[in-house]
Design an enzyme around this catalytic site. Structure first.
Site, PDB file in Angstrom:
ATOM      1  N   ASP A   6     192.290  33.567  83.933  1.00 24.13           N
ATOM      2  CA  ASP A   6     191.724  34.655  84.735  1.00 24.13           C
ATOM      3  C   ASP A   6     191.731  35.895  83.853  1.00 24.13           C
ATOM      4  O   ASP A   6     192.773  36.256  83.292  1.00 24.13           O
ATOM      5  CB  ASP A   6     192.597  34.867  85.973  1.00 24.13           C
ATOM      6  N   LYS A  10     191.385  44.101  86.275  1.00 26.35           N
ATOM      7  CA  LYS A  10     191.992  45.305  86.841  1.00 26.35           C
ATOM      8  C   LYS A  10     193.458  45.485  86.459  1.00 26.35           C
ATOM      9  O   LYS A  10     194.025  46.538  86.686  1.00 26.35           O
ATOM     10  CB  LYS A  10     191.874  45.276  88.361  1.00 26.35           C
ATOM     11  N   ASP A  40     185.035  31.782  79.278  1.00 27.46           N
ATOM     12  CA  ASP A  40     183.660  32.108  79.644  1.00 27.46           C
ATOM     13  C   ASP A  40     183.529  33.611  79.847  1.00 27.46           C
ATOM     14  O   ASP A  40     182.433  34.129  79.951  1.00 27.46           O
ATOM     15  CB  ASP A  40     183.279  31.387  80.943  1.00 27.46           C
ATOM     16  N   GLU A  88     185.393  24.314  81.719  1.00 27.13           N
ATOM     17  CA  GLU A  88     184.418  24.518  80.645  1.00 27.13           C
ATOM     18  C   GLU A  88     183.115  23.796  80.960  1.00 27.13           C
ATOM     19  O   GLU A  88     182.028  24.347  80.786  1.00 27.13           O
ATOM     20  CB  GLU A  88     185.021  24.009  79.340  1.00 27.13           C
TER      21      GLU A  88
END
Length: 138
Positions: A6, A10, A40, A88
């Protein structure tokens, strides 16, 4: 190996390539151990490149399109492309480029966060819904 983490756009301290985590990796990696990042996320990739630049850590391999790259004799790129994770495969099916970065993490020395603005990714994770009803929620 950090695969499809991830990006934590933020929360810098939660990014797996932040100074917080790199300092912890030093505890169990061999001196100058390799760190591989496959993602990605343009945000996480750019953040990590800037992190390495800010700390004068050279890259061993770096591409923003692993499956469009010309590998030549680069064993790191060949090896990185040889195995595809479930995520992926999903991202590639959606037409997203896979980014790859490899570097040696020095065993010592102060680490500093990069002081740059990085554009946020404009998509959500696969099959994820917005958690917040606020317009600014991502």
């Amino acid at each position: 190996w950090l695969t499809f983490s991830d990006p934590q756009m933020k929360k810098p301290s939660k990014r797996l390539t932040s100074t917080y985590f790199l300092s912890r990796y030093r505890r169990f990696l061999q001196a100058d151990g390799l760190v591989h990042l496959k993602t990605d996320s343009r945000f996480l990739f750019t953040y990590t490149v800037e992190m390495l630049r800010a700390n004068a850590i050279p890259t061993l391999a770096c591409t923003d399109n692993l499956y469009g790259a010309n590998y030549g004799d680069d064993a790191l790129l060949h090896d990185a492309a040889a195995i595809q994770t479930y995520y992926e495969q999903m991202w590639r099916q959606r037409g997203m480029d896979i980014k790859y970065l490899c570097f040696r993490l020095p065993a010592e020395g102060a680490l500093t966060e990069p002081d740059v603005e990085i554009p946020l990714d404009d998509y959500r994770s696969y099959c994820r819904v917005k958690r917040s009803s606020k317009a600014s929620g991502r």
